[in-house]
Enzyme design. Structure first.
Site, PDB file in Angstrom:
ATOM      1  N   SER B 388      65.432   1.685  14.362  1.00 62.17           N
ATOM      2  CA  SER B 388      64.305   1.348  13.476  1.00 62.17           C
ATOM      3  C   SER B 388      63.123   0.901  14.322  1.00 62.17           C
ATOM      4  CB  SER B 388      64.697   0.195  12.540  1.00 62.17           C
ATOM      5  OG  SER B 388      65.846   0.496  11.799  1.00 62.17           O
ATOM      6  N   PHE B 412      63.079   5.235  24.257  1.00 61.40           N
ATOM      7  CA  PHE B 412      62.329   6.305  24.914  1.00 61.40           C
ATOM      8  C   PHE B 412      60.876   6.182  24.484  1.00 61.40           C
ATOM      9  CE2 PHE B 412      66.584   7.948  25.098  1.00 61.40           C
ATOM     10  CZ  PHE B 412      66.640   8.646  26.296  1.00 61.40           C
ATOM     11  N   HIS B 458      62.122  13.683  24.645  1.00 61.51           N
ATOM     12  CA  HIS B 458      62.627  12.501  25.347  1.00 61.51           C
ATOM     13  C   HIS B 458      62.048  12.419  26.760  1.00 61.51           C
ATOM     14  CE1 HIS B 458      65.504  12.736  22.089  1.00 61.51           C
ATOM     15  NE2 HIS B 458      66.056  11.595  22.453  1.00 61.51           N
TER      16      HIS B 458
END
Ligand SMILES: Cc1ncc(C[n+]2csc(CCOP(=O)(O)OP(=O)(O)O)c2C)c(N)n1
Lengths: 456, 658
Positions: B388, B412, B458
């Site tokens: 979250s 990330f 990523h």
């Protein structure tokens, strides 16, 4: 008013002349210390990056000062004092002001003149702690058996730095070496020509700032070049017919011109302009045995015949691969003639320790035309000269070469022509122009057309 | 019609007894404030718009009735009633909305952005719920019985941040009361159009106790709010109170598309109108008192000056050259360990520091192991969150408002986008729009960068999207300045939302490791300095500006450029990407006249472009040659060799520099 009125010395401070300069250079005192001056008398001359100005005595009295000619003085600091008896005590400089000038470099504000700041940065660099050789520098060190310790605390050391330290500037003076690499750093001047005496002149502050501004990170030369087109009806062929060597003529005339244009036989180092006191002309040639630049010493003092003889001698040595090392060293100016190769236009690279190189291109003729042209190229160090001076040098050289051509009978003009633009009388008539006779300052006569006359 | 959309149809009670009278007086006052604001709006005396709570006054009144000093309220765009109910500061509110210096936020915040002790509102729907959760976390840690309250509208049931917050509030048992004002409309949208399932089923699904009330039965509402508040206070866990109500005026101004008859019906059952009718004498007195007070507030505000002009913005002009100091940086540990040690050291020293993030608790210790063991060493101060990101940053905001020193880890850097609203619209705005009443010493750490084959989502370097936000700073660590010292200094001085860009590849690099001979390592005097690698003994041929994870590559390139091409480069590596100190860069460029800007992220409108623009503005003649190296405009491939080819590295730098 005199300082008697108050009995106190009058302190004369350096005024702020412009927004760029936090200091000015004291060019010269106009009065000796201890001299009695009248109010309004010039005391000293100063130079800022923009201008020079004089400082006047505010009152009558005896001048005392401590600064010397050439000192850099901070704006707002004490220049001198004027007192009645000439024995006033110097007040303590407010330390803040002095410190401010030294430690706070000029502000790089939105001002579009970062030149100032550049000057400041250069002096701010701390001394190097170590040293580091480039691959080429390392290779040169071992090839010449040099002691790396020689370079202690020099920071980054490049090939050129090593070359500059060789006892005889062997390969470093050979333009072929420089030419074989690319990149502007190869034209950098490192030190004077070995063994040639020279005199030194200070470069003015404003010029130094200009230099600092123009310098593109490369430290030594700012190469620039000017090209001039020379009309010809066959200078080379004429020289051959007359049994003369054009190379010798070029060396001879350039030698003499360099007396007139000493900036092209000089070098730049440590923010100073150093003028060679000899004119030694290196002539780059490559007749298949590799490029060499033998040097004709004192070319300005030798006759055309002497130069021709010397050249022939050097040529033989070159072909036998016998050129002595000494004959390759000490050039203060270089000529490179690539006509043999057919190069009409090229950009020669300035050699180490020099400020200019003259390139001579091949003659070009349109088919069936007797009137042709060739290029004279002067590459020069813009730190020491400028395009205007370089052009003047070439214009003068062109005039002289044309005179040879005429003398050798290379030019057979059926009709009069303008010696500046080469237009013939008939052409001029077509464009409603005319020719007038011209007497030059040296007494030589010639013709100039009305167009060029207006232009001149 | 769904259960949620049914309008409760009980008969309003007309009678009023002692304690109720005071609450009615407050409701009447709120209505008067709102009506006056509508008048002022019509006269052009207000800026922007106002969202009035006419018809909903009782929600604020009822909640305020049970709050205590130390409780903290978070509200939304429709916050005037909540504010007056809780603070009674009519004068501060009116002046605020009229843009006056005497306003509660000096006129900076305006209608939707109010702040007084224990009260914060913001006009981003749902955005304040994780902030309230963060505040509740702080309240829970400081063993008292204070609670946090968050008001939301039913339209806000569509916001994801709300559910991230409910989940965390329940899982962590945070003392936060969510009050839903269910007025059936979101701006123009009727609830059945956007609401699926039930309302109370939602908090219930998270295991949160729920209560229901409505504004037509004020006494029952008072009861229920008391129950809800006491429940949170007692259990130190969350509660969800749904208050059915109706907005009698437009959403803001002139934007009512509802059926006039429907609105009219609600006017007829409006509890305040009913009360005033039933108690004509008392009611008239209440109205008069309210009118006089509000009129006086308007008069006072009219006399007050408008919001103080902004301080001169910094021109960005370099007026001082940097002072360089030689750096002493012995070879040290890996970057990741330096950060870890600094976090531990500072957590020991400063109890206010708490860590929040995904997978950061031991034994895992974070995706890049920065926080390994810290959860064991500092129980109750390292929080594993659900996935979250908005809530992670929002919790951080709440904790920071409570005076703690939250350090959020976004696993990330790519996912910073999910936390962007909290950083940009909350953290970055609070200090200014709340008129310096608060500071947000929030630290968000995140690794950026590719070359590990993680693929397009990523591996990015997204920091450019976070540069240039006033009141924030964006910092990038690197291996030539001890990241441990960096964090020590950051903790000692953090006073604003701070984004720290770490770098995945950099984590494994040793601080102060092998360095090229012939280059001096120097820092500016800034505590978080710009680093310079200066070629010794020569002036630079080229200035290379880079930051963060690009530095090792640039150093290698610079070494090769000298070794093989005899080009002397000077590296300028700022640590503070924003606000940027241009001085060190400008100084170097003035020496070299050539500038190469290197960054790993996409180049369009990025750091390099900004530096180039600033250099051109400040010293137009300074640059002869300028080039940028950045990622080409292409998603990052996962395939290793292809990714290496694409992302800037040593090879590209050498090629470009030559
Ligand atoms: C995140 C966000 N999206 C959109 C808006 C624009 N907006 C302001 S109020 C509003 C409606 C809110 O409805 P609701 O939550 O039911 O509150 P109400 O207005 O009914 O009190 C919208 C869409 C906003 N402020 N914030």
């Amino acid at each position: 008013m005199s300082c008697k009125d108050k009995g106190e010395p009058v302190l004369v401070y350096l005024p702020k002349e412009n927004n760029n300069d936090e200091s000015a250079r004291l060019l010269a005192w106009r009065v000796a210390a201890g001299t009695r001056v009248t109010a309004g008398q010039a005391l000293a001359e100063f130079e800022t990056s923009k201008t020079t100005f004089e400082l006047y005595a505010p009152v009558e009295g005896i001048v005392q000062y401590r600064h010397r000619d050439g000192d850099e003085i901070a704006v707002g600091s004490l220049v001198c004092l004027v007192s009645e008896d000439g024995r006033a005590a110097f007040p303590e400089e407010p330390p803040k002001k002095a410190a401010a000038v030294q430690t706070t470099p000029p502000v790089v504000a939105a001002a579009p003149q970062p030149g100032l700041a550049v000057g400041a940065f250069m002096s701010r660099e701390p001394v190097a702690q170590g040293r580091r050789f480039s691959a080429r520098a390392r290779e040169l060190l071992s090839r010449h058996g040099l002691d790396p310790e020689q370079f202690a605390k020099r920071g980054l050391v490049r090939a050129q730095d090593v070359l500059a330290c060789l006892p005889v500037p062997a390969e470093a003076t050979i333009p072929g070496e420089a030419r074989s690499q690319k990149g502007p750093q190869n034209t950098r001047i490192l030190g004077p020509a070995a063994g040639v005496p020279y005199r030194t002149e200070q470069i003015s502050r404003s010029k130094r700032l200009e230099i600092a501004f123009l310098r593109s990170g490369s430290q030594h030369t700012l190469p620039s070049a000017v090209t001039l087109t020379c009309p010809t009806r066959g200078l080379r062929a004429a020289a051959e017919r007359a049994g003369m060597s054009l190379s010798a003529v070029l060396v001879y005339e350039a030698g003499r011109l360099l007396q007139k244009f000493p900036a092209f036989s000089s070098f730049f180092a440590d923010d100073c302009h150093h003028f060679y006191q000899e004119v030694n002309i290196a002539l780059a040639f490559d007749a298949g045995q590799g490029l060499k630049t033998p040097v004709l010493r004192r070319a300005d003092a030798k006759s055309l015949q002497e130069l021709e003889g010397e050249l022939r001698e050097l040529m033989v040595q070159y072909l036998n691969d016998e050129l002595a090392v000494e004959s390759l060293a000490g050039g203060t100016f270089t000529i490179t003639d690539l006509a043999q190769e057919g190069a009409a236009f090229f950009s020669p690279l300035i050699n180490q320790g020099q400020s200019a190189i003259l390139g001579v291109g091949a003659e070009l003729f349109a088919p069936e035309q007797s009137q042709g042209w060739f290029h004279l190229i002067l590459a020069f160090d813009h730190q020491l000269s400028n395009g205007r001076e370089a052009t003047q040098f070439l214009v003068e050289l062109r005039r002289r070469l044309l005179a040879y051509e005429q003398a050798w009978g290379g030019v057979h003009r059926e009709e009069p022509f303008c010696q500046h633009c080469e237009r013939t009388l008939s052409t001029l008539r077509e464009i409603k122009a005319h020719l007038v006779e011209e007497v030059r300052p040296d007494g030589a006569k010639g013709q100039v057309c009305s167009l060029c006359l207006r232009g001149l | 019609m769904s259960e949620e959309a049914t309008i409760a149809d009980e008969e309003p009670r007309g009678g009023v007894a002692g304690p109720l009278a005071e609450h009615y007086a407050k409701a009447v006052l709120i209505r008067q404030v709102e009506q006056t604001l509508l008048d002022l709006f019509a006269k052009g005396e207000l800026f922007g718009t106002v969202h009035t709570c006419i018809g909903q006054e009782w929600t604020g009144v009822a909640v305020a009735a049970h709050l205590r000093r130390g409780d903290v309220v978070f509200s939304n765009h429709r916050c005037h009633g909540h504010y007056v109910a809780i603070t009674d500061d009519v004068e501060g509110l009116v002046a605020e909305i009229m843009g006056r210096q005497s306003g509660v936020c000096g006129g900076r915040g305006g209608s939707q952005h109010l702040c007084a002790e224990g009260f914060f509102s913001n006009g981003v729907q749902g955005g304040m719920t994780p902030v309230a959760a963060g505040m509740a976390l702080a309240l829970k840690r400081s063993s008292n019985d204070n609670i946090a309250v968050a008001f939301i509208g039913d339209g806000t049931l569509g916001e994801g941040a709300l559910y991230e917050s409910l989940n965390i509030a329940s899982r962590w048992q945070l003392p936060v009361l969510i009050v839903l004002e269910n007025n059936l409309y979101a701006q123009s949208t009727f609830q059945p159009q956007t609401l699926a399932g039930g309302i109370l089923a939602r908090p219930a699904a998270f295991g949160i106790p729920t209560l229901e009330a409505n504004t037509w039965q004020p006494e029952d509402l008072l009861d229920k709010t008391l129950q809800a508040v006491e429940q949170v206070r007692r259990t130190r866990g969350p509660c969800f109170l749904r208050v059915d109500t109706y907005r009698l005026m437009a959403h803001s101004k002139g934007d009512d598309t509802r059926d006039p008859q429907e609105v009219q019906r609600h006017w007829q059952r409006d509890p305040i109108s009913v009360f005033l009718e039933a108690h004509a004498a008392d009611g008239a007195k209440m109205q008069r008192t309210a009118l006089e007070r509000v009129a006086a507030a308007v008069e006072a505000a009219r006399r007050a000056p408008f919001t103080a002009p902004l301080p001169e913005p910094p021109t960005g002009a370099v007026d001082q050259l940097p002072q360089w100091r030689p750096a002493e940086l012995p070879a040290g540990d890996r970057v990741v360990n330096c950060i870890h040690d600094a976090l531990r050291r500072n957590m020991e020293r400063d109890q206010r520091i708490v860590l929040i993030g995904e997978d950061i608790e031991g034994p895992y210790g974070g995706a890049f192991k920065v926080t390994k063991n810290l959860s064991a060493e500092f129980p109750g101060r390292v929080f594993n969150t659900p996935i979250s990101e908005a809530a992670i940053a929002g919790l951080g905001n709440g904790l920071a408002l409570a005076g703690l020193r939250p350090v959020c880890e976004i696993m990330f850097g790519d996912f910073l986008t999910l936390a962007a609203d909290q950083f940009i619209n909350h953290a970055a705005k609070f200090r200014y729009m709340y008129n310096n009443q608060v500071q947000v010493p929030l630290i968000i750490r995140t690794p950026m960068g590719g070359k590990r084959g993680y693929g397009a989502t990523h591996s990015q370097s997204l920091e450019k999207h976070f540069l240039g936000l006033p009141d924030t700073q964006v910092l990038a660590i690197h291996h030539r300045f001890d990241p441990g010292v960096f964090y020590d200094r950051l903790f000692a001085g953090v006073d604003r939302p701070t984004l720290v860009i770490e770098n995945k590849l950099l984590y494994g690099v040793r601080v102060g490791g092998d360095r090229s001979d012939g280059f001096a390592l120097e820092y500016t005097s800034d505590p978080l300095p710009t680093t310079r690698l200066r070629p010794e003994g020569v002036l630079p041929d080229l200035t290379i500006v880079c930051y963060g994870g690009m530095l090792p590559d640039v150093e290698k390139a610079v070494d090769a450029l000298f070794e093989e091409h005899e080009i002397a480069c000077e590296i300028i590596c700022p640590m503070r990407l924003y606000p940027l100190d241009l001085g060190p860069i400008l100084e170097s460029v003035l020496k070299s006249r050539r500038l190469l800007l290197v960054e790993e992220g996409l180049g369009f409108a990025a750091f390099g472009a900004e530096v180039a623009a600033q250099i051109l503005e400040q010293a137009p003649g300074a640059i002869e040659v300028m080039a940028r190296i950045a990622s080409p405009e292409h998603p990052i491939p996962s395939c290793g060799p292809l990714e290496k080819e694409l992302l800037p590295g040593e090879k590209q730098i050498i090629q470009r520099a030559r």
